[in-house]
Structures are given as C-alpha cells and as structure tokens.
Design a protein around this motif. Structure first.
Motif, short mmCIF file in Angstrom:
data_model
loop_
_atom_site.label_atom_id
_atom_site.label_comp_id
_atom_site.label_asym_id
_atom_site.label_seq_id
_atom_site.Cartn_x
_atom_site.Cartn_y
_atom_site.Cartn_z
N VAL A 76 0.80 -1.23 0.00
CA VAL A 76 0.00 0.00 0.00
C VAL A 76 0.83 1.27 0.00
CG1 VAL A 76 -2.06 -1.03 1.00
CG2 VAL A 76 -0.22 -0.28 2.52
N TYR A 77 2.07 1.22 0.49
CA TYR A 77 2.94 2.41 0.51
C TYR A 77 4.38 1.99 0.24
CZ TYR A 77 -0.67 5.43 2.55
OH TYR A 77 -1.81 6.18 2.76
N GLN A 78 5.11 2.91 -0.38
CA GLN A 78 6.56 2.77 -0.53
C GLN A 78 7.23 3.78 0.39
OE1 GLN A 78 8.45 0.63 -2.77
NE2 GLN A 78 10.04 1.33 -1.37
N ILE A 79 8.15 3.31 1.22
CA ILE A 79 8.83 4.19 2.17
C ILE A 79 10.08 4.76 1.52
CG2 ILE A 79 9.95 4.33 4.42
CD1 ILE A 79 8.24 1.93 5.27
N PRO A 80 10.17 6.07 1.36
CA PRO A 80 11.39 6.66 0.78
C PRO A 80 12.43 6.92 1.86
CG PRO A 80 9.76 8.38 1.13
CD PRO A 80 9.13 7.09 1.62
N LEU A 81 13.68 7.07 1.43
CA LEU A 81 14.76 7.47 2.31
C LEU A 81 15.30 8.81 1.81
CD1 LEU A 81 16.71 4.13 2.88
CD2 LEU A 81 15.01 5.21 4.36
N ALA A 82 15.47 9.75 2.74
CA ALA A 82 15.97 11.08 2.40
C ALA A 82 17.47 11.14 2.62
CB ALA A 82 15.26 12.14 3.24
N THR A 83 18.20 11.63 1.63
CA THR A 83 19.63 11.85 1.77
C THR A 83 19.92 13.33 1.56
OG1 THR A 83 20.00 11.34 -0.57
CG2 THR A 83 20.21 9.53 1.00
N PHE A 84 21.06 13.78 2.08
CA PHE A 84 21.44 15.19 2.02
C PHE A 84 22.88 15.32 1.57
CE2 PHE A 84 18.02 14.79 5.04
CZ PHE A 84 17.21 15.88 4.79
N GLU A 85 23.17 16.43 0.89
CA GLU A 85 24.54 16.70 0.46
C GLU A 85 25.46 16.92 1.66
OE1 GLU A 85 25.97 16.61 -2.42
OE2 GLU A 85 24.18 16.08 -3.57
N ALA A 86 24.94 17.55 2.70
CA ALA A 86 25.73 17.85 3.90
C ALA A 86 24.91 17.53 5.13
CB ALA A 86 26.19 19.31 3.90
N GLU A 87 24.75 16.24 5.40
CA GLU A 87 23.86 15.85 6.49
C GLU A 87 24.40 16.23 7.86
OE1 GLU A 87 23.67 11.53 7.34
OE2 GLU A 87 24.91 11.30 5.55
N GLN A 88 25.72 16.53 7.94
CA GLN A 88 26.26 16.98 9.22
C GLN A 88 25.74 18.35 9.62
OE1 GLN A 88 27.98 16.73 6.45
NE2 GLN A 88 29.16 18.61 6.10
N ASN A 89 25.13 19.05 8.67
CA ASN A 89 24.57 20.38 8.96
C ASN A 89 23.07 20.35 9.22
OD1 ASN A 89 27.05 21.74 8.70
ND2 ASN A 89 26.84 21.82 6.47
N LEU A 90 22.50 19.16 9.37
CA LEU A 90 21.10 19.08 9.76
C LEU A 90 20.93 19.63 11.17
CD1 LEU A 90 20.25 15.48 8.46
CD2 LEU A 90 19.34 17.63 7.54
N GLN A 91 19.76 20.19 11.41
CA GLN A 91 19.47 20.73 12.75
C GLN A 91 18.83 19.65 13.61
OE1 GLN A 91 16.69 23.97 12.74
NE2 GLN A 91 16.57 24.07 14.98
N ARG A 92 19.44 19.41 14.77
CA ARG A 92 18.89 18.40 15.68
C ARG A 92 17.63 18.94 16.34
NH1 ARG A 92 23.26 14.72 17.03
NH2 ARG A 92 22.20 14.09 18.95
N VAL A 93 16.60 18.07 16.41
CA VAL A 93 15.37 18.42 17.11
C VAL A 93 15.06 17.29 18.09
CG1 VAL A 93 14.45 19.83 15.23
CG2 VAL A 93 13.94 17.38 15.28
N ASP A 94 14.05 17.49 18.90
CA ASP A 94 13.71 16.50 19.91
C ASP A 94 13.37 15.16 19.28
OD1 ASP A 94 14.07 18.42 21.83
OD2 ASP A 94 11.94 18.92 22.00
N GLY A 95 13.64 14.10 20.02
CA GLY A 95 13.21 12.78 19.58
C GLY A 95 14.13 12.13 18.57
#
Length: 460
Positions: free
Chosen positions: A373-392
C-alpha cells in the motif's frame, strides 16, 4: 598580561571542558535511544596575540564546538515487531508531527523531519508512529500497477477498511487423464465398457441419470471459486470418455468435461465441452458443450454463466494453457497430477501490517491476500552533518544541509532496529580525560591567583 592571560585561558578551558562534559552526559543518557546520533566535541584555539615571530607568541584560549556523527551507523539488532525497521547505509525516514485533533481525527504539521528511529507501530487510526511521536510518511501505491502515486510523500495510514472481494476469472487446470478410465462400469477386458453410459446421453446430465453418470466417469478434482460479491462456490469436475482410439480405425480419443450443478432439481452435472487427444496423449482439439465455449486461444473453455447451488458466477475460464491437460497411459485409471488454481477471493478483514525489505508497507487480510500500500522513501542530504537536531532523535533540514533527495539512500531492513551509536565504554574514557583536563584548568586558576597575590604583596 601574563598572569591575567593565564587566568583567561584557564577559564576558557573550564568552559570548553564543561561543553565536552555536557555532550558526554547527553551521549550516555541516550546510549539506549533508538537511532540516536552522538555528539562529539571539537576543541579549537584562539590566538591571544603576541609578536610577529613564533618565539614571541603565547598559547591562546580555547573554545569547544559539537561535531555531528550522523554518518556513523549504530549497531542493528533484530526485533519481532513487523513494523520496526532499520536503515543499512545512508538516509533518513521522512516523518512529521501531529498538530491537532479535529473531530476525533489527527491533523498534521506542515514541517517535515528526518529520523533514523525506526520503531514505528500502528496506532488506533492506522498511522505508523514511533516512540518519539513522529509519523512516518511514504508514497501511496496504485493497487493495480504497484507504482507510486504522486511525487510528494504523505502520512502513511492503513485503515481497517475490508479488502473488497474479487471474482474468479480464471481457473488454471492441470491433469493427466488415463487412456483407459477405471470406472465402476469397466469390466477390465473391453475398453468400450469404460466409456460414458449410453443412458446418460449427450449434453447436461439429468438428475435421473446421475448414478449411471457417476458409474461411467472419473473425478477431475474440485476447487472453490468466488463470484462477484465474494460468495464461495464449490466446483467439482468430472470426466467421461466418449470415444476410444481403435488401432484398426484411425480416430482420436475424446473426453467430455462436466461440472456439478451443486444440487439442481433437474440437472446433476453441466456439460462444459469435449476434449480430443491424439495418439501421443497431447490435446488435439476442443468442442463447445452445453455451457462452455472454446476460448479464443483454443486452450480452455469459457463459461459465461455458471450456477452451483444457489450461487451464480459469470465469465469464468478453465484454462489448459501450456499443454497442462494430457492423456497418457496410467495404470490406476484415474486422473493424476491434478492441480486447480484460481484467481478470485472473498472480502477480507485487515489482520496485520508489515514492512518488507524493499521498503514497502504490506497489508495482510483474512482472505490470505496481501497488498503493498505504501513505498517508504529514504531522504539523503549533500551535507547531512549540517542538519538541525530536534527532539526525539530527529533532524530538520537547513540551508547548509541542502534539500532532501528521496531517490536514493541505503537499504531498509524489516524487523530490525538501529541502536544508538553512543558507546558507553568510549564515553567513559572521554569522561576521564575531560575530568582531568577540567581539574588541571582549575589548578591553573588557583596557581595564577596565588602568583597575583604574591605580586601585589611585593609593594606592601
């Protein structure tokens, strides 16, 4: 500035080691948090000034910054929850948060987040939510083609709506009919006694002639099929041989296929059609019967209307494709290698939800059907070390990280979880070093204070 510079450097060291201690504390606290990525500490020096040559310069102060470890994968462990999953390689699950409940239904925020925490379970509304309260997103799949609908992922919801029934359209039939059927009428000497009893006649078998028919025919197997509203119909097949091959007269063997009426007051068995075999045992030709017509490919019978008992099905094909119906000599005189498969099913209730290794959400139903019923995608980033950490144990995209790419990523592993990448032993080692460095900096402050007192006492 020597003594004051020393105090200033020692104070900066205390502050930097305090930052390191805070990161170590957080890493230890989250050592059991699913998908958590630890924060390491990087120390950098600040030159306080001095001469133009190395000999006249002095060590400066320091400051501490946090260093992301998003690319460092945690250990993967097996679990027994079908909706739990882990990512082997790069990428993040695409998730969002609930914003409100309106008329008993959950509404969702516009913000999108990303997490490696794959401990998703189905809630009462059918959403997949993890322990941190994030709702999984994916691409809805077309039930006919299996392809994704649209380019933007939506919140995954598997409702308790029953799966609609599907009428049987094709029965794939396989069997080998014996050259001489061992019927009740067969006397073992004259093969003509194995033929259909003359009293039965041609066409449908009347109830009055049922006993004579059963004594001069053999079973061809049975199967349950389903009509348009999912009602089950038990289809019983029988064969009667109506023409023998005679070595002196070159003619081919012919059988008639019948289907039980299921208790009709006048008709016991329906005449579907005749099947002729050549001397090698291969099917040679077909002739339409009372209820059957030869299909366009001449490898099966089409039945426009089939009534068994009080239930009627429409447009059912009995297929003998790829030479699946033969007549080879069989000492038992019965139909052998009989196999009947059909493509219909009744309506079914949802019984379970799972995720497969292709990253698809699979819904299982009580009628033994499964639907992706659904396909789960995976998100990738050019610079994932610069993602902002949030709760959880989640992250938010930033201008520095770049936009998410949903076309790649690693492999989704079902019935797995990625553990925290914080190792207690490593953090304890860092704690000892941090504590020693903090203590040493405090000693410098104490020593510099005493030296400053000595300098002030010289003029007293």
């Amino acid at each position: 500035m020597g003594i004051y510079g020393a105090i200033n450097s020692a104070v900066s060291g205390l502050a930097a080691q305090a930052t390191a201690l805070e990161n170590i504390s957080g890493n230890v606290a989250n050592s059991q948090t699913t998908g958590f990525k630890r924060l390491d500490t990087t120390f950098s020096d600040l030159v306080s000034g001095g001469g133009a040559v190395q000999a006249s310069q002095v060590s400066g102060t320091t400051f501490a910054t946090s260093r992301a470890t998003n690319t460092v994968q945690g250990d993967i462990t097996s679990v027994d929850v079908d909706t739990y999953m882990a990512i082997n390689g790069e990428g993040y699950f695409v998730v969002t948060k609930a914003s409100d409940v309106v008329d008993g239904s959950t509404t969702f925020a516009d913000e999108t987040y990303y997490t490696r925490g794959g401990d998703f379970e189905r809630d009462k509304e059918g959403y997949l939510i993890n322990a941190s309260g994030y709702y999984l997103q994916g691409f809805e799949l077309d039930p006919d083609t299996g392809n994704a609908i649209g380019d933007d992922p939506t919140v995954i919801q598997i409702e308790n709506q029953p799966l609609a029934a599907s009428a049987t359209t094709t029965v794939d039939y396989q069997a080998n009919l014996p050259r001489v059927p061992q019927t009740n009428d067969y006397d073992g000497s004259d093969e003509d006694t194995a033929l259909l009893a003359a009293a039965v006649g041609a066409g449908n078998v009347a109830v009055a002639n049922e006993d004579a028919f059963l004594d001069s025919s053999i079973s061809g197997g049975s199967i349950t099929i389903y009509n348009q509203n999912g009602t089950a119909m038990n289809v019983e097949v029988r064969y009667a041989k109506t023409l023998n091959y005679d070595a002196g007269v070159p003619q081919d063997d012919t059988w008639t296929m019948y289907i039980s009426s299921g208790g009709d007051a006048a008709t016991a068995y329906y005449d579907v059609g005749d099947i002729t075999f050549d001397t090698t045992g291969a099917m040679l030709g077909m002739t339409a019967g009372a209820i059957g017509t030869v299909n366009g490919t001449s490898d099966g019978f089409d039945i426009a209307t089939l009534t068994v008992g009080s239930t009627t099905a429409s447009n059912v094909e009995f297929s003998f494709a790829n030479g699946s119906l033969t007549q080879y000599s069989d000492p038992d005189g019965t139909a052998s290698s009989v196999s009947l498969d059909q493509d219909g099913y009744p309506a079914g209730e949802l019984t379970g939800v799972a995720v497969d290794d292709a990253g698809r959400v699979i819904a299982s139903y009580s009628n033994n059907q499964q639907r992706a019923v659904y396909q789960i995608p995976l998100a990738t980033f050019e610079a994932e070390q610069n993602l902002q950490r949030v709760d959880g144990a989640a992250f938010a995209a930033t201008a520095s990280s770049g936009d998410p790419d949903l076309s790649g990523g690693g492999q989704i592993l079902s019935n797995k979880l990625e553990l925290s990448n914080a190792d207690i032993a490593d953090e304890f080692s860092k704690l000892i070093i941090t504590q020693q460095a903090y203590s040493a900096n405090s000693k410098i402050v104490t020593s510099a204070d005493q030296m400053l007192d000595d300098a002030l006492n010289m003029i007293r």
